[in-house]
Design a protein around this motif. Structure first.
Motif, short mmCIF file in Angstrom:
data_model
loop_
_atom_site.label_atom_id
_atom_site.label_comp_id
_atom_site.label_asym_id
_atom_site.label_seq_id
_atom_site.Cartn_x
_atom_site.Cartn_y
_atom_site.Cartn_z
N ALA A 1 25.97 114.62 110.25
CA ALA A 1 24.92 114.74 109.23
C ALA A 1 25.23 115.90 108.29
N GLN B 1 25.43 115.64 104.19
CA GLN B 1 24.15 115.99 103.57
C GLN B 1 24.27 116.33 102.08
N ALA C 1 28.31 106.30 109.94
CA ALA C 1 27.70 107.55 109.48
C ALA C 1 27.02 107.36 108.13
N CYS C 2 27.67 106.64 107.22
CA CYS C 2 27.06 106.39 105.91
C CYS C 2 25.77 105.58 106.06
N GLU D 1 23.76 105.54 108.66
CA GLU D 1 22.75 106.39 109.30
C GLU D 1 22.16 107.41 108.34
N HIS D 2 22.96 107.86 107.37
CA HIS D 2 22.53 108.95 106.49
C HIS D 2 22.33 108.49 105.04
N HIS D 3 22.30 107.17 104.84
CA HIS D 3 21.97 106.57 103.55
C HIS D 3 22.89 107.05 102.43
N LYS D 4 24.19 106.97 102.70
CA LYS D 4 25.20 107.31 101.71
C LYS D 4 25.98 106.05 101.35
#
Length: 195
Positions: free
Chosen positions: A86, A90, A119-120, A122-125
């Protein structure tokens, strides 16, 4: 990957991370150098097995560093972390993935791509993949991976030689729900011409 007319408008004014190795070149220039010269803000680079500039031997664990040429921080995804955290994501708007792959299930570049997609998601990227030809794209062979044998050198139920480009495989990972827990990566592929 050479379609900068499509890529650059998606990156201008954004905070960008790259997932690249020594194969991410346009002619003789690395993508990181090309984008930096074009005024793109590269916040960090994620390096897979063999490292960002491709100088580490097979299986060697790689430490985080700073690229001597660009002075951009390099986060290893083949050391203590296999997946961006994260904290790594961030301060980003978009992640660009550009790694040539030979279409073999046990190559770790596709496992790195999977974890970056996860990861993208999960973290809205957003993740943009610059597709490249699979030199074994006309060849599919070998058994499909048994799910109970999943590991970093075999994450997906695909044949040993799968015949897909990296962009096609990423689309399949998303479409088949292989990220787990109903996760979907905000994925854009800059597709190959004439493939």
């Amino acid at each position: 990957a050479e379609q900068l007319n499509l890529l650059l408008p998606k990156l201008h004014g954004k905070r960008v991370a790259l997932v690249v190795n020594h194969t991410a070149t346009i002619k003789q220039t690395h993508l990181a150098d090309t984008l930096k010269s074009a005024g793109i803000t590269i916040v960090r680079i994620f390096g897979p097995e063999h490292g960002f500039r491709g100088e580490a031997p097979d299986g060697a664990l790689i430490q985080d560093s700073v690229d001597a040429k660009t002075q951009i921080p390099v986060v290893s995804l083949y050391g203590k972390n296999k997946k961006p955290t994260a904290e790594h994501l961030q301060d980003l708007d978009v992640v660009v993935f550009d790694i040539q792959d030979v279409g073999a299930r046990f190559y770790t570049y596709i496992s790195t791509m999977h974890y970056v997609m996860e990861a993208c998601a999960e973290h809205h990227k957003q993740l943009i993949i610059l597709d490249r030809p699979n030199p074994n794209g006309s060849y599919v062979d070998g058994p499909v991976l048994t799910p109970t044998l999943k590991s970093f050198v075999g994450m997906h139920p695909i044949p040993v030689v799968h015949g897909l480009t990296i962009g096609e495989l990423a689309t399949m990972i998303n479409g088949e729900g292989w990220l787990g827990d109903n996760k979907k990566c905000d994925l854009e592929i800059i597709t190959l011409k004439n493939w």
